[in-house]
Scaffold this motif. Structure first.
Motif, PDB file in Angstrom:
ATOM      1  N   LEU A   1      77.335  17.346  35.163  1.00  0.00           N
ATOM      2  CA  LEU A   1      76.533  18.092  34.181  1.00  0.00           C
ATOM      3  C   LEU A   1      76.642  19.592  34.399  1.00  0.00           C
ATOM      4  CD1 LEU A   1      73.372  15.791  34.188  1.00  0.00           C
ATOM      5  CD2 LEU A   1      75.384  15.684  32.710  1.00  0.00           C
ATOM      6  N   ARG A   2      76.685  20.020  35.675  1.00  0.00           N
ATOM      7  CA  ARG A   2      76.820  21.457  35.965  1.00  0.00           C
ATOM      8  C   ARG A   2      78.148  21.994  35.465  1.00  0.00           C
ATOM      9  NH1 ARG A   2      79.225  24.332  40.114  1.00  0.00           N
ATOM     10  NH2 ARG A   2      79.777  22.406  41.195  1.00  0.00           N
ATOM     11  N   LEU A   3      79.236  21.267  35.737  1.00  0.00           N
ATOM     12  CA  LEU A   3      80.553  21.729  35.310  1.00  0.00           C
ATOM     13  C   LEU A   3      80.680  21.726  33.789  1.00  0.00           C
ATOM     14  CD1 LEU A   3      82.805  19.945  37.954  1.00  0.00           C
ATOM     15  CD2 LEU A   3      82.039  22.306  37.944  1.00  0.00           C
TER      16      LEU A   3
ATOM     17  N   GLN B   1      81.520  24.997  31.303  1.00  0.00           N
ATOM     18  CA  GLN B   1      82.211  24.584  30.084  1.00  0.00           C
ATOM     19  C   GLN B   1      83.582  23.949  30.382  1.00  0.00           C
ATOM     20  OE1 GLN B   1      80.666  27.977  29.791  1.00  0.00           O
ATOM     21  NE2 GLN B   1      78.920  26.692  29.232  1.00  0.00           N
ATOM     22  N   PHE B   2      83.661  23.199  31.492  1.00  0.00           N
ATOM     23  CA  PHE B   2      84.887  22.468  31.784  1.00  0.00           C
ATOM     24  C   PHE B   2      85.062  21.347  30.759  1.00  0.00           C
ATOM     25  CE2 PHE B   2      86.102  23.079  36.515  1.00  0.00           C
ATOM     26  CZ  PHE B   2      86.009  24.463  36.357  1.00  0.00           C
ATOM     27  N   SER B   3      86.301  21.025  30.455  1.00  0.00           N
ATOM     28  CA  SER B   3      86.567  19.862  29.615  1.00  0.00           C
ATOM     29  C   SER B   3      86.276  18.597  30.417  1.00  0.00           C
ATOM     30  CB  SER B   3      88.032  19.859  29.166  1.00  0.00           C
ATOM     31  OG  SER B   3      88.882  19.665  30.280  1.00  0.00           O
ATOM     32  N   ASN B   4      86.103  17.480  29.707  1.00  0.00           N
ATOM     33  CA  ASN B   4      85.839  16.215  30.394  1.00  0.00           C
ATOM     34  C   ASN B   4      86.970  15.846  31.334  1.00  0.00           C
ATOM     35  OD1 ASN B   4      83.560  16.179  28.884  1.00  0.00           O
ATOM     36  ND2 ASN B   4      84.097  14.412  27.617  1.00  0.00           N
ATOM     37  N   ARG B   5      88.194  16.105  30.905  1.00  0.00           N
ATOM     38  CA  ARG B   5      89.340  15.747  31.742  1.00  0.00           C
ATOM     39  C   ARG B   5      89.408  16.627  32.995  1.00  0.00           C
ATOM     40  NH1 ARG B   5      92.740  12.187  30.599  1.00  0.00           N
ATOM     41  NH2 ARG B   5      92.044  12.109  28.444  1.00  0.00           N
ATOM     42  N   LYS B   6      89.050  17.871  32.834  1.00  0.00           N
ATOM     43  CA  LYS B   6      89.060  18.790  33.980  1.00  0.00           C
ATOM     44  C   LYS B   6      87.953  18.414  34.974  1.00  0.00           C
ATOM     45  CE  LYS B   6      89.840  23.719  34.719  1.00  0.00           C
ATOM     46  NZ  LYS B   6      89.833  25.048  34.061  1.00  0.00           N
ATOM     47  N   ILE B   7      86.811  17.998  34.457  1.00  0.00           N
ATOM     48  CA  ILE B   7      85.721  17.537  35.324  1.00  0.00           C
ATOM     49  C   ILE B   7      86.149  16.283  36.070  1.00  0.00           C
ATOM     50  CG2 ILE B   7      83.375  16.631  35.355  1.00  0.00           C
ATOM     51  CD1 ILE B   7      82.799  18.379  32.893  1.00  0.00           C
ATOM     52  N   ALA B   8      86.776  15.360  35.354  1.00  0.00           N
ATOM     53  CA  ALA B   8      87.226  14.114  35.969  1.00  0.00           C
ATOM     54  C   ALA B   8      88.182  14.393  37.117  1.00  0.00           C
ATOM     55  CB  ALA B   8      87.896  13.233  34.919  1.00  0.00           C
TER      56      ALA B   8
ATOM     57  N   TYR C   1      78.732   9.728  30.843  1.00  0.00           N
ATOM     58  CA  TYR C   1      77.541  10.411  31.354  1.00  0.00           C
ATOM     59  C   TYR C   1      77.153  11.569  30.449  1.00  0.00           C
ATOM     60  CZ  TYR C   1      77.904   7.842  35.755  1.00  0.00           C
ATOM     61  OH  TYR C   1      77.934   6.870  36.699  1.00  0.00           O
ATOM     62  N   ILE C   2      78.139  12.348  30.014  1.00  0.00           N
ATOM     63  CA  ILE C   2      77.845  13.507  29.167  1.00  0.00           C
ATOM     64  C   ILE C   2      77.279  13.056  27.824  1.00  0.00           C
ATOM     65  CG2 ILE C   2      78.886  15.447  27.929  1.00  0.00           C
ATOM     66  CD1 ILE C   2      80.779  15.771  30.319  1.00  0.00           C
ATOM     67  N   ASN C   3      77.837  11.990  27.271  1.00  0.00           N
ATOM     68  CA  ASN C   3      77.338  11.476  25.991  1.00  0.00           C
ATOM     69  C   ASN C   3      75.886  11.020  26.106  1.00  0.00           C
ATOM     70  OD1 ASN C   3      79.758  11.970  24.740  1.00  0.00           O
ATOM     71  ND2 ASN C   3      80.553   9.903  25.021  1.00  0.00           N
ATOM     72  N   ARG C   4      75.550  10.379  27.227  1.00  0.00           N
ATOM     73  CA  ARG C   4      74.171   9.930  27.416  1.00  0.00           C
ATOM     74  C   ARG C   4      73.207  11.121  27.421  1.00  0.00           C
ATOM     75  NH1 ARG C   4      73.723   4.688  29.641  1.00  0.00           N
ATOM     76  NH2 ARG C   4      75.182   3.452  28.418  1.00  0.00           N
ATOM     77  N   ILE C   5      73.608  12.188  28.104  1.00  0.00           N
ATOM     78  CA  ILE C   5      72.744  13.370  28.174  1.00  0.00           C
ATOM     79  C   ILE C   5      72.629  14.030  26.810  1.00  0.00           C
ATOM     80  CG2 ILE C   5      72.509  15.665  29.182  1.00  0.00           C
ATOM     81  CD1 ILE C   5      71.854  13.341  31.048  1.00  0.00           C
ATOM     82  N   VAL C   6      73.735  14.117  26.090  1.00  0.00           N
ATOM     83  CA  VAL C   6      73.700  14.708  24.745  1.00  0.00           C
ATOM     84  C   VAL C   6      72.770  13.902  23.843  1.00  0.00           C
ATOM     85  CG1 VAL C   6      75.078  15.190  22.682  1.00  0.00           C
ATOM     86  CG2 VAL C   6      75.968  15.775  24.944  1.00  0.00           C
ATOM     87  N   GLU C   7      72.835  12.581  23.941  1.00  0.00           N
ATOM     88  CA  GLU C   7      71.969  11.718  23.131  1.00  0.00           C
ATOM     89  C   GLU C   7      70.492  11.894  23.475  1.00  0.00           C
ATOM     90  OE1 GLU C   7      75.273   8.117  22.671  1.00  0.00           O
ATOM     91  OE2 GLU C   7      73.444   7.822  23.832  1.00  0.00           O
TER      92      GLU C   7
ATOM     93  N   LEU D   1      68.032  16.583  25.744  1.00  0.00           N
ATOM     94  CA  LEU D   1      67.391  17.427  26.751  1.00  0.00           C
ATOM     95  C   LEU D   1      68.296  18.602  27.077  1.00  0.00           C
ATOM     96  CD1 LEU D   1      65.970  14.815  29.277  1.00  0.00           C
ATOM     97  CD2 LEU D   1      64.722  16.048  27.523  1.00  0.00           C
ATOM     98  N   SER D   2      67.714  19.758  27.381  1.00  0.00           N
ATOM     99  CA  SER D   2      68.505  20.912  27.806  1.00  0.00           C
ATOM    100  C   SER D   2      68.892  20.738  29.265  1.00  0.00           C
ATOM    101  CB  SER D   2      67.702  22.202  27.635  1.00  0.00           C
ATOM    102  OG  SER D   2      66.624  22.223  28.544  1.00  0.00           O
ATOM    103  N   PHE D   3      69.884  21.518  29.694  1.00  0.00           N
ATOM    104  CA  PHE D   3      70.324  21.424  31.080  1.00  0.00           C
ATOM    105  C   PHE D   3      69.210  21.867  32.030  1.00  0.00           C
ATOM    106  CE2 PHE D   3      73.044  20.766  34.432  1.00  0.00           C
ATOM    107  CZ  PHE D   3      73.267  21.890  35.202  1.00  0.00           C
ATOM    108  N   ASP D   4      68.409  22.843  31.637  1.00  0.00           N
ATOM    109  CA  ASP D   4      67.287  23.283  32.474  1.00  0.00           C
ATOM    110  C   ASP D   4      66.272  22.155  32.648  1.00  0.00           C
ATOM    111  OD1 ASP D   4      68.298  25.803  32.846  1.00  0.00           O
ATOM    112  OD2 ASP D   4      67.267  26.661  31.105  1.00  0.00           O
ATOM    113  N   GLN D   5      66.031  21.382  31.575  1.00  0.00           N
ATOM    114  CA  GLN D   5      65.112  20.247  31.677  1.00  0.00           C
ATOM    115  C   GLN D   5      65.687  19.159  32.580  1.00  0.00           C
ATOM    116  OE1 GLN D   5      64.826  19.614  27.397  1.00  0.00           O
ATOM    117  NE2 GLN D   5      62.630  20.120  27.454  1.00  0.00           N
ATOM    118  N   ILE D   6      66.990  18.955  32.492  1.00  0.00           N
ATOM    119  CA  ILE D   6      67.637  17.921  33.310  1.00  0.00           C
ATOM    120  C   ILE D   6      67.552  18.293  34.787  1.00  0.00           C
ATOM    121  CG2 ILE D   6      69.873  16.864  33.846  1.00  0.00           C
ATOM    122  CD1 ILE D   6      70.516  17.251  30.811  1.00  0.00           C
ATOM    123  N   LYS D   7      67.681  19.588  35.108  1.00  0.00           N
ATOM    124  CA  LYS D   7      67.632  20.019  36.504  1.00  0.00           C
ATOM    125  C   LYS D   7      66.264  19.771  37.125  1.00  0.00           C
ATOM    126  CE  LYS D   7      69.330  24.208  35.852  1.00  0.00           C
ATOM    127  NZ  LYS D   7      69.843  25.576  36.146  1.00  0.00           N
ATOM    128  N   GLU D   8      65.230  19.682  36.305  1.00  0.00           N
ATOM    129  CA  GLU D   8      63.887  19.437  36.817  1.00  0.00           C
ATOM    130  C   GLU D   8      63.640  17.966  37.130  1.00  0.00           C
ATOM    131  OE1 GLU D   8      63.171  23.148  37.152  1.00  0.00           O
ATOM    132  OE2 GLU D   8      61.542  21.739  37.549  1.00  0.00           O
TER     133      GLU D   8
END
Length: 510
Positions: free
Chosen positions: A15-17, A22-29, A42-48, A51-58
């Motif tokens: 999620l951080r990357l 702004q890494f691509s999914n392939r670059k993160i992998a 994982y990214i799709n689940r978070i997008v669905e 929640l914002s990234f700040d909320q996820i970090k909490e």
């Protein structure tokens, strides 16, 4: 994907990357040694979740896991038979476009042409694994240690005190080199040198590639290396991804190999006839030679390492954070029944909330601070003590313990005076016999509570009896009351006794 299959720490890195770098999914992998579909899931689940990234970090680890395990429907691409595709491409006039059209006629709702080509290229790399790392400006930095050490001599220059290691780093695009002598290859020295490197460059790249250093890579593995926790934390502080080289694959690290070779020839060899008595003196000479190396013109390219760095790479490096990374160590400890953890290196105990008794926690230790984490959330922070003892935060204590800590010698004496003068003298004497009054609190509080069971007058008489025979303890007073000894006639004359809880009185020896 019904449950997270990667560790929560890796999921947070995904999620951080994605959100911060702004890494691509392939670059993160590639950075985290995961499959591309896993990262995308994982990214799709978070997008669905919206929640914002700040909320996820909490969220703590358990909350994040629940968020990721919610069922959702995903379209699954049907993967073509690329062995057939590869074989057919060898035929004359057969192209990828033709093969995709044939594939799409059978599977009209599946892969697009661009996706088809992308997956085929990835598959083809696996059957021809020879690969070199080519990097764009600001993308990658490699680090390594030279195999040759440098002697540091004793002050009389008659013997070698120890041999210094040479840390070497280079930016993959410009090739600009940094080198520093350090006492060892331990994690503290490796991280300190890496931080100094970033300060030297004035920025941080997207990726840091250690050459499977033991201090950086806990377990080297071709597919899923395990990164040292302190090294990984440092990389996160500077917003870098850690991608180690594959073991025994020199093609993965040409810039590291050539940079180490240059430093061995143009630093270690140049300084071979000088006897250094400190690392500081050695580094002064190394930094002078570094400028010579980086200003030296390339043979086959225009410019030098410094000029290319200035022209194309310096401006694209990420700015450094305001606060530099503070080198730390990590430990996993179990919370004791007294809601404290022990740092054996300091022989000191630090409190956490009493509700965590028996739980395993992660402890981050710096030169000045001790932080405790549970399920990814910080639950305690203490200033690091330099001597044995206890550090206890009152907010971590149960209510009963807090009430106990609120007692003071004057408060205990005041409560005893309400019962009687003998009781006040007794508790005051008990506190005076201890090296610190707090050590006598429990005994005094026990004596005061005896008034609830036996009454104030009996306790007052028992206190006088205890003072007379020199029995300055809770057990003695309780025994006097239990056996109704406070009513016995006291001798008209009695000798004064030294104040000590172990004295039994002269009647004991008759």
């Amino acid at each position: 994907m019904s449950r997270p299959t990667a560790k929560m720490e890796k999921i947070r890195d995904i999620l951080r990357l994605h959100f911060e770098l702004q890494f691509s999914n392939r670059k993160i992998a590639k950075a985290l040694n995961l499959s591309h579909p896993t990262v995308a899931g994982y990214i799709n689940r978070i997008v669905e979740s919206k929640l914002s990234f700040d909320q996820i970090k909490e969220l703590d680890d358990s909350q994040l896991e629940k968020l990721l395990t919610n069922e959702s429907k995903h379209q699954i691409d049907r993967i073509p038979n690329f062995s057939y595709v590869h074989k057919e491409l060898k035929r004359k006039h057969v192209t990828l476009m033709l093969l995709w059209v044939e594939y799409h006629e059978v599977n009209p709702e599946s892969l697009s042409y661009s996706r088809f080509c992308e997956l085929y290229r990835d598959w083809r790399k696996k059957i021809n694994p020879s690969m070199r790392l080519f990097s764009k400006a600001g993308e990658r930095m490699v680090i390594d240690f030279s195999g040759t050490t440098i002697p540091i001599w004793s002050s009389d220059l008659n013997s070698v005190a120890f041999r210094a290691e040479l840390f070497v780093a280079a930016l993959a695009a410009s090739g600009k080199i940094y080198a520093e002598a350090t006492k060892s290859q331990k994690i503290v020295d490796t991280v300190s040198c890496t931080v100094n490197t970033l300060n030297y460059y004035g920025g941080s790249p997207e990726i840091i590639t250690p050459d499977n250093l033991r201090s950086a890579v806990t377990r080297a593995d071709r597919y899923e290396p395990e990164i040292n926790k302190t090294f990984l934390e440092m990389a996160r502080h500077y917003n870098m991804a850690v991608i180690p080289t594959r073991p025994f694959k020199p093609k993965d690290k040409p810039k590291a190999e050539i940079s180490v070779l240059i430093c061995e020839r143009w630093i270690i060899a140049r300084l071979r006839n000088i006897k250094f008595i400190s690392i500081e003196d050695l580094n002064k000479e190394i930094f002078k030679l570094l400028e010579v190396i980086n200003d030296k013109p390339y043979k086959k390219l225009d410019g030098s390492r410094n000029s290319i760095f200035t022209d194309i790479e310096k401006q694209v490096l990420r700015p450094l954070p305001k606060e530099p990374y503070e080198v730390c160590t990590h430990k996993e400890l179990k919370v004791s029944i007294d809601y404290h953890i022990e740092l054996r290196m300091d022989r000191h105990y630090y409190s956490v909330h009493y509700s965590l008794c028996g739980e395993k926690v992660n402890v981050r230790i710096t030169a000045n601070v001790v932080e405790v984490f549970h399920l990814g959330k910080r639950v305690a922070s203490h200033r690091r003590a330099k001597e044995p003892g206890f550090t206890t935060d009152p907010s971590h204590m149960p209510d009963a313990h807090k009430r106990y800590m609120e007692w003071t010698p004057s408060k205990i004496k005041s409560k005893a005076e309400k019962i009687g003068s003998n009781t006040a003298i007794l508790v005051e004497t008990i506190m005076k016999t201890k090296p610190h009054p707090e050590q006598g609190y429990r005994s005094c509080l026990g004596i005061l509570r005896l008034s609830k069971k036996y009454g104030d007058q009996r306790l007052e008489n028992a206190s006088l009896k205890a003072i007379t025979i020199g029995a300055y303890s809770y057990k003695s007073v309780e025994s006097i009351l239990k056996n109704v000894l406070e009513s016995e006639e006291l001798p008209k004359e009695h000798k004064s006794h030294p104040i000590h809880q172990n004295l039994r009185g002269e009647s004991y020896y008759k």
